[in-house]
Design an enzyme around this catalytic site. Structure first.
Site, PDB file in Angstrom:
ATOM      1  N   GLU A  67       2.162  14.164  27.841  1.00 48.33           N
ATOM      2  CA  GLU A  67       2.891  13.148  27.049  1.00 48.33           C
ATOM      3  C   GLU A  67       4.397  13.338  27.150  1.00 48.33           C
ATOM      4  O   GLU A  67       5.124  13.129  26.176  1.00 48.33           O
ATOM      5  CB  GLU A  67       2.504  13.216  25.565  1.00 48.33           C
ATOM      6  CG  GLU A  67       1.220  12.553  25.209  1.00 48.33           C
ATOM      7  CD  GLU A  67       0.976  11.252  25.923  1.00 48.33           C
ATOM      8  OE1 GLU A  67      -0.157  11.060  26.343  1.00 48.33           O
ATOM      9  OE2 GLU A  67       1.920  10.449  26.101  1.00 48.33           O
TER      10      GLU A  67
HETATM   11  C1  LIG Z   1      -4.858  18.762  30.974  1.00 46.33           C
HETATM   12  C2  LIG Z   1      -3.983  17.624  31.348  1.00 46.33           C
HETATM   13  C3  LIG Z   1      -4.261  16.357  30.836  1.00 46.33           C
HETATM   14  C4  LIG Z   1      -3.483  15.270  31.219  1.00 46.33           C
HETATM   15  N1  LIG Z   1      -3.813  14.002  30.791  1.00 46.33           N
HETATM   16  C5  LIG Z   1      -3.188  12.930  31.326  1.00 46.33           C
HETATM   17  C6  LIG Z   1      -3.655  11.602  31.086  1.00 46.33           C
HETATM   18  O1  LIG Z   1      -4.593  11.388  30.325  1.00 46.33           O
HETATM   19  N2  LIG Z   1      -3.031  10.568  31.715  1.00 46.33           N
HETATM   20  C7  LIG Z   1      -1.983  10.758  32.560  1.00 46.33           C
HETATM   21  O2  LIG Z   1      -1.472   9.784  33.107  1.00 46.33           O
HETATM   22  N3  LIG Z   1      -1.489  12.015  32.804  1.00 46.33           N
HETATM   23  C8  LIG Z   1      -2.072  13.089  32.214  1.00 46.33           C
HETATM   24  N4  LIG Z   1      -1.613  14.369  32.472  1.00 46.33           N
HETATM   25  C9  LIG Z   1      -0.438  14.538  33.309  1.00 46.33           C
HETATM   26  C10 LIG Z   1       0.772  15.021  32.510  1.00 46.33           C
HETATM   27  O3  LIG Z   1       1.234  13.988  31.670  1.00 46.33           O
HETATM   28  C11 LIG Z   1       1.841  15.491  33.524  1.00 46.33           C
HETATM   29  O4  LIG Z   1       1.370  16.720  34.052  1.00 46.33           O
HETATM   30  C12 LIG Z   1       3.212  15.658  32.888  1.00 46.33           C
HETATM   31  O5  LIG Z   1       3.732  14.402  32.561  1.00 46.33           O
HETATM   32  C13 LIG Z   1       4.201  16.353  33.827  1.00 46.33           C
HETATM   33  O6  LIG Z   1       4.159  15.825  35.118  1.00 46.33           O
HETATM   34  P1  LIG Z   1       4.001  16.819  36.371  1.00 46.33           P
HETATM   35  O7  LIG Z   1       2.834  17.683  36.087  1.00 46.33           O
HETATM   36  O8  LIG Z   1       3.957  16.021  37.610  1.00 46.33           O
HETATM   37  O9  LIG Z   1       5.293  17.709  36.337  1.00 46.33           O
HETATM   38  P2  LIG Z   1       6.717  17.336  36.987  1.00 46.33           P
HETATM   39  O10 LIG Z   1       7.090  15.956  36.625  1.00 46.33           O
HETATM   40  O11 LIG Z   1       6.679  17.692  38.424  1.00 46.33           O
HETATM   41  O12 LIG Z   1       7.672  18.327  36.201  1.00 46.33           O
HETATM   42  C14 LIG Z   1       7.845  19.711  36.567  1.00 46.33           C
HETATM   43  C15 LIG Z   1       8.970  20.302  35.712  1.00 46.33           C
HETATM   44  O13 LIG Z   1      10.208  19.630  36.002  1.00 46.33           O
HETATM   45  C16 LIG Z   1      10.776  19.095  34.808  1.00 46.33           C
HETATM   46  N5  LIG Z   1      11.400  17.794  35.097  1.00 46.33           N
HETATM   47  C17 LIG Z   1      10.907  16.805  35.868  1.00 46.33           C
HETATM   48  N6  LIG Z   1      11.762  15.760  35.889  1.00 46.33           N
HETATM   49  C18 LIG Z   1      12.797  16.090  35.118  1.00 46.33           C
HETATM   50  C19 LIG Z   1      13.996  15.428  34.715  1.00 46.33           C
HETATM   51  N7  LIG Z   1      14.276  14.186  35.114  1.00 46.33           N
HETATM   52  N8  LIG Z   1      14.845  16.075  33.882  1.00 46.33           N
HETATM   53  C20 LIG Z   1      14.570  17.328  33.435  1.00 46.33           C
HETATM   54  N9  LIG Z   1      13.451  18.004  33.782  1.00 46.33           N
HETATM   55  C21 LIG Z   1      12.579  17.400  34.603  1.00 46.33           C
HETATM   56  C22 LIG Z   1       9.609  18.958  33.832  1.00 46.33           C
HETATM   57  O14 LIG Z   1      10.048  19.006  32.466  1.00 46.33           O
HETATM   58  C23 LIG Z   1       8.742  20.143  34.206  1.00 46.33           C
HETATM   59  O15 LIG Z   1       9.195  21.291  33.544  1.00 46.33           O
HETATM   60  C24 LIG Z   1      -2.366  15.470  32.076  1.00 46.33           C
HETATM   61  C25 LIG Z   1      -2.078  16.753  32.571  1.00 46.33           C
HETATM   62  C26 LIG Z   1      -2.877  17.813  32.221  1.00 46.33           C
HETATM   63  C27 LIG Z   1      -2.570  19.166  32.808  1.00 46.33           C
END
Ligand SMILES: Cc1cc2nc3c(=O)[nH]c(=O)nc-3n(C[C@H](O)[C@H](O)[C@H](O)COP(=O)(O)OP(=O)(O)OC[C@H]3O[C@@H](n4cnc5c(N)ncnc54)[C@H](O)[C@@H]3O)c2cc1C
Length: 596
Positions: free
Chosen positions: A439
């Site tokens: 989220e």
């Molecule tokens: C168990 C689980 C359930 C989930 N459920 C859902 C779901 O129901 N539906 C759905 O759509 N998704 C879901 N997700 C996905 C989840 O919302 C994402 O993992 C999350 O939004 C982060 O995206 P990412 O993993 O690609 O990390 P990334 O976006 O790659 O981020 C990696 C790091 O970089 C930082 N970062 C990235 N961009 C920026 C920026 N612009 N400024 C500052 N910092 C930044 C982040 O804060 C983080 O620390 C789920 C994930 C898990 C693990």
């Protein structure tokens, strides 16, 4: 074996006294809601303690099965979901027009927390459905609402949100899933989504996917994303879920915690979907759902934290090790219980002050959501919405950081036994961790706070917090019993205002200054918010103790514990603002320096 007892007395104290509902009598639904507080708290406590909590360990240990695209939830989960729906629990806050009970959010909030304490994995499916219903209510067509909402509100059908793709996490502008128009007004959805919570499961009869995808003429980036409703079973004219849609669950993830919540890879192979809202306006529509979901994810942190704290407290009272520094307290025992040790007490009070402060915040935000939606006075609606906007990133991040810290502190109280699975402390730690990530990571919440909420209309949202805080301090200025709270509250409010000015001004000059201190600013903001909430709780406790008889359902011991916890918070936790202020005003140079 772990235990869980719903904190019913605290909920009663907060709803019946702290929320000052008497000031909101002119809001529809408030008078009727007051009658329901006790029966609802008692019934939800019973469901959570007796039905959901016993399945928490089963879910963790058994986990999920995946067989040919089907997901099988652990023993008892299907039946528990049926019991939950038959009790009408998913319907509480939704409009009567679609089968809901039209009750205020502040009555729903305790149930949300109790479910997360009792069984976080179980809570995810109804929690996501809640967000999907909200998005459809605000952005769906009349036909979509008529077809889908009654079954989603009853829980017969569930809802999920499908944003994330392998290359598109935080940056949703990178989404590749395509939507091509069909001749009949529907769309053909093609692409892969990952990490989709409850994308497939065996609890609800149908699963309504809300999917972000791009139309053929979509502009690049976030301005070219549209929202589609893609049901697992396409309903026929009579509303029966008739035709299996063209998508499937390719696999489920093996993860650190929430073992009973399926995290699915979903393949959409030309699935049929319908546009929700306007073309290319999917992100704002999804954000409505995500704001609801952010508050709910915050509550997940609190729920797990509360359960972890309760278990640590029971353990600490029982565990005999060493003697009190000031002399033996229990000479008849081979050693004193570890609750005599100042450091153990520090840990227990840290957890308690977080849980009860966080609970006060969730209920205050819930009340403001109600005012924003229901109040007859437009100015009050606007002010309440401003407060909710400002508090959303603070609530999500502080409750999930705090929930994880609490689970970790609880493990520390257990000592080595905390690290051993059968005591339950480690499940809480594993389960709590994800809430800081999904989220919108807590770092992204901080960017929302400094980038959108802080500068909005030259500080309009900030006023929604600072004005009532100022008014509270002024109201109790001449109350000597409150001086121990109002004086430090004023001082720390000023530090926060100093930090706000610094982030606002320096962030304009160089956005890296705001970005480098955003998380610390968010933490500092939360410390002052909790101080305000603790001062308010302390004021009520002092007033009640000095003018007996005590209200029904509230006892002296509870009020004295409130005061002790408020004092602990002000003495031991609130001073953290000054180190955060120093870190914020150190600016971007230390983090942007070459050296990684
Ligand atoms: C168990 C689980 C359930 C989930 N459920 C859902 C779901 O129901 N539906 C759905 O759509 N998704 C879901 N997700 C996905 C989840 O919302 C994402 O993992 C999350 O939004 C982060 O995206 P990412 O993993 O690609 O990390 P990334 O976006 O790659 O981020 C990696 C790091 O970089 C930082 N970062 C990235 N961009 C920026 C920026 N612009 N400024 C500052 N910092 C930044 C982040 O804060 C983080 O620390 C789920 C994930 C898990 C693990």
């Amino acid at each position: 074996m772990p235990i869980y007892k719903a904190p019913v007395q605290d909920f009663k104290f907060l709803i019946e006294h702290f929320l000052e509902l008497e000031n909101h009598q002119d809001m529809p639904g408030v008078a009727a809601a007051k009658e329901l507080v006790t029966p609802l708290l008692e019934a939800s406590a019973q469901l959570c303690e007796e039905v959901l909590f016993p399945l928490n360990r089963v879910g963790d240990q058994q986990g999920l099965k995946y067989e040919n695209g089907k997901v099988i939830t652990p023993e008892g989960f299907k039946e528990a979901y049926k019991t939950y729906c038959e009790g009408g629990w998913p319907t509480l806050t939704w409009p009567a027009e679609y089968g809901g009970q039209d009750l205020p959010e502040f009555l729903n909030m305790p149930m949300l927390e109790m479910v997360c304490s009792a069984n976080l994995s179980f809570g995810l499916t109804p929690g996501l459905t809640h967000g999907a219903i909200h998005a459809l209510l605000l952005h769906g067509s009349e036909e979509q609402k008529k077809t889908y909402l009654p079954n989603m509100i009853s829980g017969k059908w569930s809802g999920v949100m499908c944003l994330t793709e392998p290359v598109a996490g935080t940056d949703l502008g990178l989404i590749k899933t395509r939507a091509e128009p069909n001749a009949d007004g529907s769309y053909k959805i093609t692409g892969t989504k990952i990490f989709i919570s409850a994308g497939e499961q065996d609890q609800s009869e149908n699963i309504i996917h809300l999917v972000l995808a791009r139309l053929p003429d979509a502009p690049k980036g976030t301005k070219g994303i549209s929202l589609f409703l893609v049901p697992k079973f396409i309903p026929d004219a009579a509303g029966n879920h008739a035709t299996r849609n063209g998508f499937s669950c390719a696999s489920i993830e093996h993860k650190m915690g929430i073992h009973a919540s399926p995290t699915c890879v979903m393949n959409y192979d030309g699935a049929t979907g319908w546009l929700v809202g306007a073309p290319h306006r999917g992100l704002p529509a999804m954000f409505t759902m995500m704001n609801t979901a952010r508050l709910y994810v915050g509550v997940q942190g609190l729920g797990v934290g509360e359960a972890a704290y309760q278990n640590a407290l029971v353990y600490a009272k029982d565990r005999l090790q060493g003697r009190a520094l000031t002399g033996t307290k229990f000479p008849e025992k081979p050693a004193d219980p570890i609750t005599v040790h100042p450091d153990v007490r520090r840990m227990l009070y840290t957890m308690k002050s977080f849980c009860e402060g966080a609970r006060a915040l969730t209920l205050m935000v819930a009340l403001h959501i109600d005012i924003a939606h229901r109040h007859p006075d437009a100015t009050k609606r606007q002010e309440a919405d401003d407060f909710v906007q400002l508090m959303t990133p603070i609530l999500k991040s502080s409750l999930t950081d705090g929930g994880f810290d609490t689970a970790s502190t609880a493990m520390q109280v257990f000592g080595g036994y905390g690290y051993i699975e059968e005591y339950g402390a480690s499940q809480y730690l594993r389960d709590a961790r994800i809430a800081m990530i999904y989220e919108g990571t807590n770092g992204i919440q901080a960017m929302d706070l400094v980038g959108r909420k802080l500068p909005y209309e030259t500080g309009r949202y900030l006023k929604a917090f600072f004005h009532p805080l100022d008014a509270f301090i002024a109201e109790h200025r001449n109350n000597p019993a409150m001086a121990e709270f109002t004086k430090p509250l004023k001082a720390h409010m000023k530090y926060l205002q100093q930090a706000s000015l610094w982030v606002g001004a320096m962030g304009l000059a160089n956005p890296n200054h705001a970005g480098a201190g955003a998380v610390e600013y968010q933490k500092m903001f939360a410390l002052v918010v909790y101080a305000y909430l603790w001062a308010k709780q302390a004021e009520i406790a002092l007033r009640m103790l000095s003018s007996p008889p005590l209200p029904e359902g509230i006892d002296r011991e509870f009020l004295e514990a409130k005061l002790a916890t408020a004092r602990f918070y002000f003495a031991k936790i609130l001073p953290g603002t000054t180190s955060l202020l120093a870190s914020i005003t150190a600016g971007a140079d230390p983090v942007m320096a070459e050296g990684l």
